[in-house]
Design an enzyme around this catalytic site. Structure first.
Site, short mmCIF file in Angstrom:
data_model
loop_
_atom_site.label_atom_id
_atom_site.label_comp_id
_atom_site.label_asym_id
_atom_site.label_seq_id
_atom_site.Cartn_x
_atom_site.Cartn_y
_atom_site.Cartn_z
CG ASN A 35 -3.03 -1.58 -19.78
OD1 ASN A 35 -3.13 -0.39 -19.50
ND2 ASN A 35 -1.86 -2.21 -19.80
CG ASN A 38 -0.31 5.87 -15.50
OD1 ASN A 38 -0.60 6.13 -14.33
ND2 ASN A 38 0.57 6.60 -16.17
CG ASP A 61 -1.48 -5.21 -22.01
OD1 ASP A 61 -0.73 -4.87 -22.95
OD2 ASP A 61 -1.18 -5.13 -20.81
CB SER A 128 9.90 11.60 -26.17
OG SER A 128 10.51 12.41 -25.21
CE1 TYR A 153 8.74 7.28 -22.28
CE2 TYR A 153 10.55 8.84 -22.02
CZ TYR A 153 9.28 8.55 -22.47
OH TYR A 153 8.56 9.51 -23.13
CE LYS A 157 7.75 7.04 -25.88
NZ LYS A 157 6.43 6.56 -26.31
CG ASN A 183 9.15 18.82 -21.05
OD1 ASN A 183 9.96 18.70 -21.95
ND2 ASN A 183 9.40 18.42 -19.81
N GLY A 301 20.49 12.48 -14.44
CA GLY A 301 19.97 12.21 -15.79
C GLY A 301 19.26 13.38 -16.44
#
Ligand code: UFG
Length: 345
Positions: A35, A38, A61, A128, A153, A157, A183, A301
């Protein structure tokens, strides 16, 4: 032999675009759905310049199931899906949890819904290392405990992994490979594609290259009082092209029915932990460019240290991270320089 068509959701994004290049190099025809929330269309030009092939592209989307239905009708013979389409900013997810749950979970559920009726054999899912939270021990294996998510987020996952597991255990006629990325950093060595963060980067390497370029005053190192050798946090930084190659192997494994297992999970990391200060050192050493930086307080966090045990990916998937951290830092810098050259940053 002609290879089966692969649908790559989020294929103009950072990891998606590098994966499309590797899929095309391996001979797979690719259709991307994105979409462009980003990313942008120019990424298709970059992919084409590297691989010589322009992937098919649908701007839509994935939360729109009718758009997905149309895509399957317009592009018959899709046998594999790689699902990158997701929102991924940890901080934003705390501010806008519903956006994250809606985007990330509806996308996945729509795809799972349409796979059976369209004869798709398997889905690769981008997960992740965030699912391990702050691990009790490093390196983490795929059997390490899943910790309570610290952000919406991260929760998407974990929930996504559970949704896939439940759907497959219910007897769905397809397979899944869940890839837990550590990462991802760096860019394609051609500097034709790379990471293009929206606004102020939240992640370390894009911020670092922008600070080195003078776009940002200085990089803030979030904490030097952690229980690590130099006091800064430790991560497992994995080159994005190495990461992309793992997706091709995962797709091949599903399409060839190389495994009896209907769901497989792989950690994708180097197996090496690198601190923030070490990463800055590697960048400066390998590029000869200084990174203005200062130590500031901890970021809320943040995990103190996490790195992968990639043995299962090494032995079962036949994949290994090959690039050195220095090479990866040079690729990140070359990409930043390319953005400057093009007047983008
Ligand atoms: N860091 C800094 N300064 C910065 C940015 C980051 O010192 O300006 C430090 C962080 O404190 C951390 C390390 O650099 O120690 C890496 O931070 P990133 O933000 O790049 O990545 P994280 O390890 O925090 O990973 C998080 C999530 C992942 C997610 C990833 C990408 O845990 O699940 O962000 O969004 F995939």
């Amino acid at each position: 032999m002609k290879k089966d068509r692969i649908l790559v959701t989020g294929g103009t994004g950072y990891i998606g675009s590098h994966t499309v290049v590797e899929l095309q190099k391996a001979g797979y025809p690719v259709v991307i759905i994105d979409n462009l929330s980003n990313s942008n269309r120019d990424v298709l030009d970059g992919i084409e310049r590297i691989s010589g092939t322009r992937p098919d592209f649908v701007e839509a989307d994935c939360t729109d199931i009718d758009a997905l239905r149309k895509l399957f009708a317009d592009y018959p013979g899709i046998k594999g899906i790689i699902n990158f389409a997701a929102s991924k900013a940890v901080g934003e997810s705390v501010q806008k949890p519903l956006l994250y749950y809606r985007n990330n979970l509806n996308t996945l559920m729509n795809l799972l819904d349409l796979m059976g009726p369209n004869g798709v054999k398997g889905i690769v899912f981008s997960s992740s290392c965030t699912v391990y939270g702050e691990p009790d021990e490093n390196p983490v294996t795929e059997k390490s405990p899943i910790k309570k998510a610290t952000s919406p987020y991260g929760n998407t996952k974990q929930i996504s992994e559970e949704i896939i597991t439940d759907v497959i255990n219910s007897g769905a006629p397809f397979k899944s490979v869940i890839l837990r990325y550590f990462n991802p950093v760096g860019a394609h060595p051609s500097a034709e594609i790379g990471e293009l963060p929206n606004g102020v980067p939240q992640n370390l390497v894009p911020y670092l290259t922008q600070a080195a370029m003078g776009i940002r005053n200085e990089l803030s190192v979030f904490g030097n009082d952690y229980n690590t050798p130099d006091g800064s946090c430790i991560r497992d930084y994995i080159n994005v092209v190495d990461l992309a190659k793992a997706h091709v192997l995962a797709v091949e494994r599903m399409l060839d029915d190389a495994s009896e297992e209907k769901i497989e999970i792989f950690n994708l990391g180097t197996g090496l932990g690198t601190s923030v200060l070490e990463l800055i050192g590697a960048f400066e050493r390998s590029t000869g460019v200084k990174v203005p930086h200062k130590i500031v307080g901890r970021r809320e966090g943040d995990i103190e240290k996490v790195w992968a045990d990639p043995t299962i990916a090494n032995t079962v998937l036949g994949w290994k991270a090959e690039s050195s951290l220095d090479e990866t830092m040079r690729s990140a810098w070359a990409w930043q320089c390319k953005l400057r050259e093009r007047g983008i940053m």
